[in-house]
Design an enzyme around this catalytic site. Structure first.
Site, PDB file in Angstrom:
ATOM      1  N   SER A  15       0.834  -1.220   0.000  1.00  0.00           N
ATOM      2  CA  SER A  15       0.000   0.000   0.000  1.00  0.00           C
ATOM      3  C   SER A  15       0.858   1.255   0.000  1.00  0.00           C
ATOM      4  O   SER A  15       0.349   2.353   0.208  1.00  0.00           O
ATOM      5  CB  SER A  15      -0.978  -0.020   1.177  1.00  0.00           C
ATOM      6  N   SER A  17       2.111   2.304  -2.658  1.00  0.00           N
ATOM      7  CA  SER A  17       1.889   2.963  -3.950  1.00  0.00           C
ATOM      8  C   SER A  17       0.700   2.350  -4.669  1.00  0.00           C
ATOM      9  O   SER A  17       0.121   1.355  -4.218  1.00  0.00           O
ATOM     10  CB  SER A  17       3.139   2.873  -4.843  1.00  0.00           C
ATOM     11  N   GLY A  18       0.312   2.990  -5.759  1.00  0.00           N
ATOM     12  CA  GLY A  18      -0.632   2.443  -6.725  1.00  0.00           C
ATOM     13  C   GLY A  18      -1.968   1.998  -6.150  1.00  0.00           C
ATOM     14  O   GLY A  18      -2.621   2.699  -5.375  1.00  0.00           O
ATOM     15  N   SER A 143      -5.564 -10.463 -11.354  1.00  0.00           N
ATOM     16  CA  SER A 143      -5.374  -9.663 -12.571  1.00  0.00           C
ATOM     17  C   SER A 143      -6.189 -10.268 -13.701  1.00  0.00           C
ATOM     18  O   SER A 143      -6.437 -11.484 -13.727  1.00  0.00           O
ATOM     19  CB  SER A 143      -3.899  -9.657 -12.966  1.00  0.00           C
ATOM     20  N   TYR A 156       4.022 -13.996 -14.790  1.00  0.00           N
ATOM     21  CA  TYR A 156       3.113 -13.122 -14.020  1.00  0.00           C
ATOM     22  C   TYR A 156       1.680 -13.631 -14.131  1.00  0.00           C
ATOM     23  O   TYR A 156       0.973 -13.752 -13.122  1.00  0.00           O
ATOM     24  CB  TYR A 156       3.212 -11.690 -14.563  1.00  0.00           C
TER      25      TYR A 156
HETATM   26  N1  LIG Z   1      -1.524  -1.653 -12.260  1.00  0.00           N
HETATM   27  C1  LIG Z   1      -2.272  -2.466 -12.988  1.00  0.00           C
HETATM   28  O1  LIG Z   1      -2.672  -2.148 -14.120  1.00  0.00           O
HETATM   29  C2  LIG Z   1      -2.673  -3.804 -12.419  1.00  0.00           C
HETATM   30  C3  LIG Z   1      -3.632  -4.575 -13.107  1.00  0.00           C
HETATM   31  C4  LIG Z   1      -4.017  -5.807 -12.573  1.00  0.00           C
HETATM   32  C5  LIG Z   1      -3.481  -6.241 -11.363  1.00  0.00           C
HETATM   33  N2  LIG Z   1      -2.563  -5.476 -10.720  1.00  0.00           N
HETATM   34  C6  LIG Z   1      -2.036  -5.977  -9.438  1.00  0.00           C
HETATM   35  O2  LIG Z   1      -2.317  -5.046  -8.423  1.00  0.00           O
HETATM   36  C7  LIG Z   1      -1.303  -5.084  -7.425  1.00  0.00           C
HETATM   37  C8  LIG Z   1      -0.750  -3.678  -7.219  1.00  0.00           C
HETATM   38  O3  LIG Z   1      -0.249  -3.208  -8.464  1.00  0.00           O
HETATM   39  P1  LIG Z   1       0.263  -1.704  -8.651  1.00  0.00           P
HETATM   40  O4  LIG Z   1       0.243  -1.425 -10.099  1.00  0.00           O
HETATM   41  O5  LIG Z   1      -0.425  -0.789  -7.725  1.00  0.00           O
HETATM   42  O6  LIG Z   1       1.797  -1.902  -8.212  1.00  0.00           O
HETATM   43  P2  LIG Z   1       2.918  -0.885  -7.701  1.00  0.00           P
HETATM   44  O7  LIG Z   1       2.476   0.533  -7.756  1.00  0.00           O
HETATM   45  O8  LIG Z   1       4.157  -1.291  -8.391  1.00  0.00           O
HETATM   46  O9  LIG Z   1       3.031  -1.289  -6.146  1.00  0.00           O
HETATM   47  C9  LIG Z   1       3.481  -2.549  -5.784  1.00  0.00           C
HETATM   48  C10 LIG Z   1       3.508  -2.626  -4.281  1.00  0.00           C
HETATM   49  O10 LIG Z   1       3.946  -3.933  -3.907  1.00  0.00           O
HETATM   50  C11 LIG Z   1       5.069  -3.802  -3.055  1.00  0.00           C
HETATM   51  N3  LIG Z   1       5.980  -4.916  -3.301  1.00  0.00           N
HETATM   52  C12 LIG Z   1       6.453  -5.365  -4.481  1.00  0.00           C
HETATM   53  N4  LIG Z   1       7.273  -6.409  -4.279  1.00  0.00           N
HETATM   54  C13 LIG Z   1       7.311  -6.623  -2.944  1.00  0.00           C
HETATM   55  C14 LIG Z   1       7.988  -7.543  -2.112  1.00  0.00           C
HETATM   56  N5  LIG Z   1       8.820  -8.479  -2.591  1.00  0.00           N
HETATM   57  N6  LIG Z   1       7.810  -7.466  -0.770  1.00  0.00           N
HETATM   58  C15 LIG Z   1       6.999  -6.521  -0.262  1.00  0.00           C
HETATM   59  N7  LIG Z   1       6.337  -5.619  -0.997  1.00  0.00           N
HETATM   60  C16 LIG Z   1       6.498  -5.673  -2.320  1.00  0.00           C
HETATM   61  C17 LIG Z   1       5.685  -2.457  -3.384  1.00  0.00           C
HETATM   62  O11 LIG Z   1       6.414  -2.005  -2.266  1.00  0.00           O
HETATM   63  P3  LIG Z   1       7.679  -0.974  -2.380  1.00  0.00           P
HETATM   64  O12 LIG Z   1       7.145   0.393  -2.043  1.00  0.00           O
HETATM   65  O13 LIG Z   1       8.626  -1.468  -1.372  1.00  0.00           O
HETATM   66  O14 LIG Z   1       8.209  -1.074  -3.780  1.00  0.00           O
HETATM   67  C18 LIG Z   1       4.452  -1.621  -3.665  1.00  0.00           C
HETATM   68  O15 LIG Z   1       3.895  -1.147  -2.461  1.00  0.00           O
HETATM   69  C19 LIG Z   1      -0.254  -6.083  -7.918  1.00  0.00           C
HETATM   70  O16 LIG Z   1      -0.490  -7.333  -7.329  1.00  0.00           O
HETATM   71  C20 LIG Z   1      -0.532  -6.144  -9.421  1.00  0.00           C
HETATM   72  O17 LIG Z   1      -0.128  -7.374  -9.974  1.00  0.00           O
HETATM   73  C21 LIG Z   1      -2.139  -4.280 -11.213  1.00  0.00           C
END
Ligand SMILES: NC(=O)c1ccc[n+]([C@@H]2O[C@H](COP(=O)([O-])OP(=O)(O)OC[C@H]3O[C@@H](n4cnc5c(N)ncnc54)[C@H](OP(=O)(O)O)[C@@H]3O)[C@@H](O)[C@H]2O)c1
Length: 266
Positions: A15, A17-18, A143, A156
């Site tokens: 949480s 980001s994003g 997703s 993924y």
């Molecule tokens: N964006 C899209 O279009 C989309 C679409 C479908 C599904 N999703 C899913 O939605 C979720 C969030 O996506 P998002 O786009 O918001 O991603 P994001 O902005 O890249 O944020 C990812 C988050 O996960 C954390 N993270 C990543 N690897 C980690 C690890 N090894 N241990 C602990 N924390 C970790 C990051 O923490 P840090 O701050 O430490 O980096 C960050 O808070 C993901 O599961 C993604 O697959 C996204």
């Protein structure tokens, strides 16, 4: 509508980001005390500060969820923050994946640890207390790449299929306990990461700006009946409904929130 979430306590992984940030802000607006998680203290604190500035309750738990010790620390710190966790949102993850042609078997395994076993670690640590309380919510963020797997994101896509699958076995395992388990599967969402991608797409395709690139993508490879990207706060609204006591009969489901991008009945 009162979602009856006042006083509940949630851990939203990723949480900082994003989408996770939007989920945390959305649950906090409903009166949920939220534990913000990430690996980077500044980014996690920024989300927590936004919750506090809006009048909510927030704490921070930091740690890498791709290993057992990091997962254990996050679970312990999150439970200690407000006494227990009632709502676990397994949102953290990465789509960094070079596809069939570029990913080694070791990279497939590492992505499985980061995107799938990360959730398992927290489920095993936090659901025993939910059982004792006879109430809980576990939500995986999946997703549209699960029902519609992408060759360029093969590993993924497979991790998201695994999350949707374990959701169902866990819902069966926890039958009759008051805990529900669901997957919420977004399509491409309007986040900073997407805007960065659109910026690169614009320059590599001779398009004027991010808006032009976004429209080209929505009219082309990202076409859906809704003809738009998903907004993070829309995912947050769906999470709030599923997490609420009013969501008690939503269980073992995979709820798509992709504007109809996935062209199937379910
Ligand atoms: N964006 C899209 O279009 C989309 C679409 C479908 C599904 N999703 C899913 O939605 C979720 C969030 O996506 P998002 O786009 O918001 O991603 P994001 O902005 O890249 O944020 C990812 C988050 O996960 C954390 N993270 C990543 N690897 C980690 C690890 N090894 N241990 C602990 N924390 C970790 C990051 O923490 P840090 O701050 O430490 O980096 C960050 O808070 C993901 O599961 C993604 O697959 C996204």
């Amino acid at each position: 509508m009162d979602l009856q979430l006042q006083g509940k306590r949630a851990l939203i992984t990723g949480s900082s980001s994003g989408i996770g940030r939007a989920i945390a802000l959305g649950l906090a607006r409903e009166g949920v005390a939220v534990v913000i998680h990430g690996r980077d203290i500044e980014r996690a604190r920024a989300t927590a500060d936004a919750v506090l500035a809006a009048g909510g309750a927030a704490a921070v738990a930091l740690g890498d969820l791709s290993n057992d010790s990091g997962g254990a620390r996050v679970a312990t710190d999150a439970a200690a923050a407000f006494g227990a966790i009632d709502i676990l949102v397994n949102n953290s993850g990465t789509a960094q994946d070079a596809g069939w042609s570029g990913s080694t078997p070791g990279e497939w395994l590492a992505l499985y640890d980061t995107n799938v076993v990360s959730a398992v670690r927290l489920i095993q640590a936090l659901t025993p207390r939910m059982r004792k309380n006879s109430w809980g919510r576990v939500i995986q963020i999946g997703s549209a790449a699960n029902p519609n797997p992408l060759p360029a994101k093969a590993a993924y896509s497979a991790t998201k299929a695994a999350l949707a699958n374990l959701t169902v076995s866990l819902a069966k395992e926890l039958a009759g306990t008051g805990i529900t388990v669901n997957t919420i599967s977004p399509g491409v969402t309007s986040t900073d990461a997407f805007r960065e991608f659109a910026r690169t797409f614009a320059s590599s395709h001779g398009l004027q700006d991010i808006e032009a690139a976004t429209r080209t993508l929505i009219d082309g490879p990202l076409a859906s009946p809704s003809a738009r990207l998903v907004e993070p706060n829309e995912i947050a609204a769906l999470v709030a409904i599923v997490a609420s006591p009013l969501g008690a009969s939503i269980n073992g489901a995979n709820l798509r929130i992709d504007g109809g991008f996935t062209p199937t009945v379910n």
